[in-house]
Design a protein around this motif. Structure first.
Motif, PDB file in Angstrom:
ATOM      1  N   GLU A 155     123.986  89.076  17.913  1.00 11.45           N
ATOM      2  CA  GLU A 155     124.873  87.999  17.503  1.00 11.45           C
ATOM      3  C   GLU A 155     124.122  86.672  17.470  1.00 11.45           C
ATOM      4  O   GLU A 155     123.148  86.478  18.188  1.00 11.45           O
ATOM      5  N   ILE A 156     124.608  85.751  16.637  1.00  5.17           N
ATOM      6  CA  ILE A 156     124.037  84.417  16.610  1.00  5.17           C
ATOM      7  C   ILE A 156     124.570  83.634  17.798  1.00  5.17           C
ATOM      8  O   ILE A 156     125.734  83.760  18.163  1.00  5.17           O
ATOM      9  N   GLU A 157     123.716  82.869  18.449  1.00  2.48           N
ATOM     10  CA  GLU A 157     124.106  82.149  19.657  1.00  2.48           C
ATOM     11  C   GLU A 157     123.580  80.728  19.639  1.00  2.48           C
ATOM     12  O   GLU A 157     122.593  80.419  18.957  1.00  2.48           O
ATOM     13  N   ALA A 158     124.258  79.851  20.359  1.00  2.00           N
ATOM     14  CA  ALA A 158     123.821  78.461  20.466  1.00  2.00           C
ATOM     15  C   ALA A 158     122.726  78.360  21.516  1.00  2.00           C
ATOM     16  O   ALA A 158     122.765  79.033  22.538  1.00  2.00           O
ATOM     17  N   VAL A 159     121.736  77.515  21.256  1.00  2.00           N
ATOM     18  CA  VAL A 159     120.689  77.241  22.236  1.00  2.00           C
ATOM     19  C   VAL A 159     120.692  75.745  22.541  1.00  2.00           C
ATOM     20  O   VAL A 159     120.913  74.923  21.649  1.00  2.00           O
ATOM     21  N   VAL A 160     120.470  75.412  23.793  1.00  2.00           N
ATOM     22  CA  VAL A 160     120.458  74.011  24.229  1.00  2.00           C
ATOM     23  C   VAL A 160     119.017  73.527  24.249  1.00  2.00           C
ATOM     24  O   VAL A 160     118.189  74.053  24.993  1.00  2.00           O
ATOM     25  N   LEU A 161     118.715  72.530  23.424  1.00  2.00           N
ATOM     26  CA  LEU A 161     117.364  71.987  23.322  1.00  2.00           C
ATOM     27  C   LEU A 161     117.345  70.528  23.743  1.00  2.00           C
ATOM     28  O   LEU A 161     118.328  69.812  23.580  1.00  2.00           O
ATOM     29  N   THR A 162     116.226  70.091  24.270  1.00  2.00           N
ATOM     30  CA  THR A 162     116.041  68.678  24.568  1.00  2.00           C
ATOM     31  C   THR A 162     115.791  67.929  23.260  1.00  2.00           C
ATOM     32  O   THR A 162     115.634  68.531  22.194  1.00  2.00           O
ATOM     33  N   THR A 163     115.733  66.610  23.338  1.00  2.00           N
ATOM     34  CA  THR A 163     115.515  65.791  22.148  1.00  2.00           C
ATOM     35  C   THR A 163     114.239  66.175  21.418  1.00  2.00           C
ATOM     36  O   THR A 163     114.246  66.405  20.207  1.00  2.00           O
ATOM     37  N   VAL A 164     113.136  66.259  22.133  1.00  2.00           N
ATOM     38  CA  VAL A 164     111.856  66.577  21.504  1.00  2.00           C
ATOM     39  C   VAL A 164     111.854  67.999  20.974  1.00  2.00           C
ATOM     40  O   VAL A 164     111.349  68.259  19.875  1.00  2.00           O
TER      41      VAL A 164
END
Length: 235
Positions: A155-164
């Protein structure tokens, strides 16, 4: 741009605040880690200047809690301030989600240069296309959200990334298979006037790979070109 200064040395925080406000930035000051978290939740600043050694909660813990917070409405740019300049300390800071690192003593002008680079990047993204879609990714500039399908049958999932991390991924995905040198990547995400070691881009790429790639295939989407840099590929 609103800046939250979390620093227990009042002479340092006062100097930084007066220097930034003279350049048009809006500033707030917290003198310990707990107050820093409280003000962060209330103000939702664009940038957090975070001292490593703080009373009550140290800078690494504050940084970790900010990145893990579910109350964040926008992703702040976090700059870690510390008297230590050893590479191991820098890597520890990045591993908690810090975007940048300045060793004390530093000049207010150096800090202003970096903040202006952040501001230019924010303004530049406002005029870009709102969404990039590839086979396994949906990258939304306006919401600064990334959806990824790590496995072809998953399944497609959200990932949490920092600004950079977000800026690196969005930049490389905007031109798949183009090989970006380390200096080009740093210039693009921080501005050409960035002061620091371009090899630090390897740390950012390593963190990004860990979030978007299958555990057994970390270079699936971001390829290393030895002696040159990196490219994004999603065939």
């Amino acid at each position: 741009m609103q800046v939250l200064i979390v620093e227990d040395e009042r002479n340092v925080s006062s100097l930084v605040r007066s220097s930034l406000e003279a350049e048009g930035f809006t500033c707030a000051i917290a003198n310990d880690g707990e107050d820093g978290l409280r003000q962060f939740r209330e103000l939702q600043p664009d940038v957090v200047l975070l001292d490593l050694h703080l009373p009550k909660l140290d800078g690494l813990e504050v940084c970790t809690r900010i990145r893990q917070s579910k109350l964040v409405r926008k992703d702040p740019y976090i700059i870690m301030l510390t008297a230590k300049s050893a590479e191991v300390d820098r890597i520890v800071g990045y591993s908690t989600g810090a975007d940048d690192y300045i060793a004390k003593p530093f000049s207010p002008q150096e800090l202003i240069v970096r903040l202006r680079a952040v501001l230019r990047r924010i303004m530049r993204h406002q005029g870009e296309q709102s969404t990039i879609g590839t086979r396994h990714f949906v990258i939304d500039y306006e919401k600064r959200e990334v959806m990824v399908q790590k496995f072809d049958d998953g399944e497609i999932e959200a990932v949490v990334l920092t600004t950079v991390e977000f800026d690196l991924l969005a930049l490389m995905a905007s031109r798949p298979k183009r090989v970006w040198s380390r200096s080009e990547l740093l210039d693009a995400v921080r501005g050409a006037d960035f002061i620091g070691d371009e090899r630090s881009i390897d740390t950012y790429i390593g963190r990004l790979r860990g979030k978007i790639s299958p555990p057994d295939h970390r270079d699936r989407f971001i390829r290393t070109h030895f002696g040159i840099g990196y490219s994004f590929e999603d065939d």
